[in-house]
Design a protein around this motif. Structure first.
Motif, short mmCIF file in Angstrom:
data_model
loop_
_atom_site.label_atom_id
_atom_site.label_comp_id
_atom_site.label_asym_id
_atom_site.label_seq_id
_atom_site.Cartn_x
_atom_site.Cartn_y
_atom_site.Cartn_z
N GLY A 169 -2.21 -9.36 16.12
CA GLY A 169 -2.38 -8.43 17.22
C GLY A 169 -2.19 -6.97 16.81
N LEU A 170 -2.73 -6.60 15.63
CA LEU A 170 -2.56 -5.24 15.14
C LEU A 170 -3.53 -4.26 15.78
CD1 LEU A 170 -2.08 -6.00 11.32
CD2 LEU A 170 -0.33 -5.58 13.06
N ILE A 171 -4.61 -4.77 16.37
CA ILE A 171 -5.59 -3.93 17.05
C ILE A 171 -6.28 -4.78 18.12
CG2 ILE A 171 -7.50 -4.45 15.48
CD1 ILE A 171 -8.33 -1.50 15.70
N PHE A 172 -6.64 -4.15 19.23
CA PHE A 172 -7.34 -4.83 20.32
C PHE A 172 -8.78 -4.35 20.39
CE2 PHE A 172 -3.00 -4.92 22.66
CZ PHE A 172 -2.58 -5.97 21.87
N ALA A 173 -9.65 -5.17 20.96
CA ALA A 173 -11.07 -4.80 21.08
C ALA A 173 -11.27 -3.72 22.12
CB ALA A 173 -11.90 -6.03 21.43
N GLY A 174 -10.48 -3.73 23.19
CA GLY A 174 -10.63 -2.74 24.25
C GLY A 174 -11.94 -2.89 25.01
N ASP A 175 -12.19 -1.95 25.91
CA ASP A 175 -13.43 -1.98 26.68
C ASP A 175 -14.65 -1.79 25.77
OD1 ASP A 175 -11.44 -1.84 28.65
OD2 ASP A 175 -12.76 -0.78 30.02
N GLY A 176 -14.50 -0.96 24.74
CA GLY A 176 -15.63 -0.73 23.83
C GLY A 176 -16.08 -2.00 23.16
N GLY A 177 -15.14 -2.81 22.68
CA GLY A 177 -15.50 -4.07 22.03
C GLY A 177 -16.11 -5.06 23.00
N ALA A 178 -15.53 -5.17 24.20
CA ALA A 178 -16.05 -6.10 25.20
C ALA A 178 -17.47 -5.72 25.60
CB ALA A 178 -15.13 -6.13 26.42
N TYR A 179 -17.70 -4.43 25.80
CA TYR A 179 -19.04 -3.98 26.20
C TYR A 179 -20.06 -4.21 25.09
CZ TYR A 179 -16.77 -1.63 30.16
OH TYR A 179 -16.06 -1.36 31.30
N LEU A 180 -19.63 -3.99 23.86
CA LEU A 180 -20.54 -4.21 22.73
C LEU A 180 -20.91 -5.69 22.62
CD1 LEU A 180 -21.98 -3.06 20.21
CD2 LEU A 180 -19.90 -3.57 18.92
N TRP A 181 -19.92 -6.57 22.69
CA TRP A 181 -20.20 -8.01 22.64
C TRP A 181 -21.16 -8.40 23.76
CZ3 TRP A 181 -14.30 -8.77 22.02
CH2 TRP A 181 -13.96 -8.81 20.66
N GLY A 182 -20.87 -7.93 24.98
CA GLY A 182 -21.69 -8.31 26.12
C GLY A 182 -23.13 -7.85 26.01
N VAL A 183 -23.34 -6.60 25.62
CA VAL A 183 -24.70 -6.06 25.54
C VAL A 183 -25.49 -6.74 24.43
CG1 VAL A 183 -26.07 -4.01 25.02
CG2 VAL A 183 -24.11 -3.81 26.53
N VAL A 184 -24.90 -6.90 23.26
CA VAL A 184 -25.64 -7.48 22.13
C VAL A 184 -25.95 -8.96 22.38
CG1 VAL A 184 -25.57 -8.01 19.67
CG2 VAL A 184 -24.68 -5.83 20.49
N ILE A 185 -24.99 -9.70 22.93
CA ILE A 185 -25.24 -11.12 23.20
C ILE A 185 -26.28 -11.27 24.30
CG2 ILE A 185 -24.19 -13.19 24.20
CD1 ILE A 185 -21.68 -12.54 22.57
N ALA A 186 -26.21 -10.45 25.35
CA ALA A 186 -27.23 -10.51 26.41
C ALA A 186 -28.60 -10.15 25.85
CB ALA A 186 -26.86 -9.56 27.55
N LEU A 187 -28.66 -9.16 24.97
CA LEU A 187 -29.92 -8.79 24.33
C LEU A 187 -30.50 -9.97 23.55
CD1 LEU A 187 -32.06 -6.80 23.19
CD2 LEU A 187 -30.36 -6.15 21.44
N GLY A 188 -29.65 -10.61 22.73
CA GLY A 188 -30.12 -11.75 21.96
C GLY A 188 -30.57 -12.90 22.84
N ALA A 189 -29.86 -13.14 23.96
CA ALA A 189 -30.21 -14.24 24.86
C ALA A 189 -31.57 -14.02 25.50
CB ALA A 189 -29.13 -14.39 25.93
N VAL A 190 -31.81 -12.80 26.01
CA VAL A 190 -33.09 -12.51 26.65
C VAL A 190 -34.22 -12.58 25.63
CG1 VAL A 190 -34.42 -10.77 27.90
CG2 VAL A 190 -32.01 -11.11 28.45
#
Length: 367
Positions: A217-238
């Motif tokens: 737990g030395l670093i967290f993804a934060g909102d930036g990481g969550a948003y990046l995962w969501g956008v890229v995965i949604a892009l790949g899915a579509v």
């Protein structure tokens, strides 16, 4: 694919290590009264920057090396990579700003992901044009703009779904990596190396981030990481469903049903209690598991106690995610089987949630 994944892993690992050891970054301390806080001390929430560096650098370097220097056969053009990176920019930037300041409103963050989703749909011509339901598909053919609107909705909403499940060390990161690997597997099955490359780079960068995130737990993804995962995965899915008629349009929904159903159920739960869906609380599924399934830890330091219990929470949700990822990979061609699995997962989720709330938990599940 191995080279691209390794490149993304190394770049994210180096960027994450630098962020962990950085000095003088003007980052706002995380408020101790936040309901979603389950750690002691101040930990950087800029892990999304490390994932972003790994993903986008690997995409760009992969396209530059493909052909002149190495025959990677990624089927990705530099133009496509640049367009994707620029379009993802609003969501990632606003997420990182929220991680730094904690002053960005929910509506502003929603607008940022909407901007990224709209830009991606415009630049790449994205659309959801089939659901394998005859009357619905007929409507999509008659009104193509509905398919575009659905694609924008997916690209806008999924980042916030990942943000909701991002609560414990290794949770959202491992879920994102499992989903990315599953999508890459199916993309390679149908010969879509471009989508596979996008997903493998994301999986590699996420693995590099997880080295620092789990279990220490030395670093967290934060909102930036969550948003990046969501956008890229949604892009790949579509892209995967739009470009490959062999893939059922219900393959991505089953893969993503854990974060999506968590979001839908949370909206219902808050609305039923007369609360705004935008208000944070501590009643999400992963938070209940932390409080009621993970046993207390005897240790002198409170920070160490929280870290151990935090780390023991995520594997429960990894197993829950596997309940959707495995059947999705097995039945990626069959819409009927995938729909039934989606319904079964939703029922299992609600029953498990109610069992935890009512303290009807078997002892063998406690750890």
């Amino acid at each position: 694919m191995v080279l691209l994944t390794s490149l993304a892993f190394v770049l994210a690992l180096i960027a994450g290590g630098w962020l962990v050891r950085r000095l003088g970054m003007p980052e706002q301390p995380y408020a101790p009264d936040k309901p979603q806080r389950f750690h002691e001390g101040e930990v950087s929430r800029l892990g999304g920057v490390a994932v972003g560096v790994g993903v986008m650098s690997a995409w760009l370097l992969g396209t530059l090396l493909d052909g002149p220097l190495l025959k990677l056969n990624l089927h990705l053009s530099t133009k496509t990579v640049l367009l994707c990176s620029l379009a993802i920019g609003p969501a990632l930037t606003v997420g990182v700003l929220e991680d730094l300041t904690q002053r960005i409103s929910v509506s502003a963050r929603l607008l940022a992901t909407l901007a990224s989703g709209s830009l991606l749909c415009w630049a790449l011509g994205l659309s959801i044009h089939r659901l394998d339901i005859a009357w619905f598909d007929a409507g999509l053919r008659a009104w193509p703009w509905v398919g575009v609107a659905l694609a924008v909705l997916a690209l806008t909403g999924l980042p916030h779904a990942f943000n909701i499940i991002d609560g414990y060390n290794g949770l959202a990161g491992m879920v994102a990596m499992l989903i990315a690997l599953a999508m890459a597997h199916v993309a390679l099955q149908v010969g879509d190396r471009a989508v596979a490359a996008l997903m493998m780079a994301l999986a590699g960068a996420t693995a590099g981030f997880l080295v620092w995130n789990y279990p220490r737990g030395l670093i967290f993804a934060g909102d930036g990481g969550a948003y990046l995962w969501g956008v890229v995965i949604a892009l790949g899915a579509v892209l995967l469903v739009q470009r490959n008629p062999q893939v059922s349009p219900w393959f991505p929904p089953l893969l993503l049903i854990y974060p999506v159903w968590e979001t839908v159920f949370s909206i219902y739960r808050k609305a039923a209690r007369g609360r705004s869906p935008g208000l944070a609380d501590a009643l999400h599924f992963h938070q209940l598991i932390f409080r009621r399934l993970v046993r207390g830890v005897f240790h002198d330091g409170r920070a160490r106690q929280l870290l151990i219990r935090n780390n023991r929470t995520s594997p429960y949700l990894w197993g829950f995610t596997a309940m959707s990822v495995l059947p999705a990979v097995l039945f990626w061609k069959s819409s009927l089987a995938l729909i039934l699995c989606c319904v079964l997962f939703a029922v299992c989720y609600v029953l498990a949630y109610l069992a935890i709330v009512r303290f009807k938990i078997p002892n063998w599940l406690r750890h």
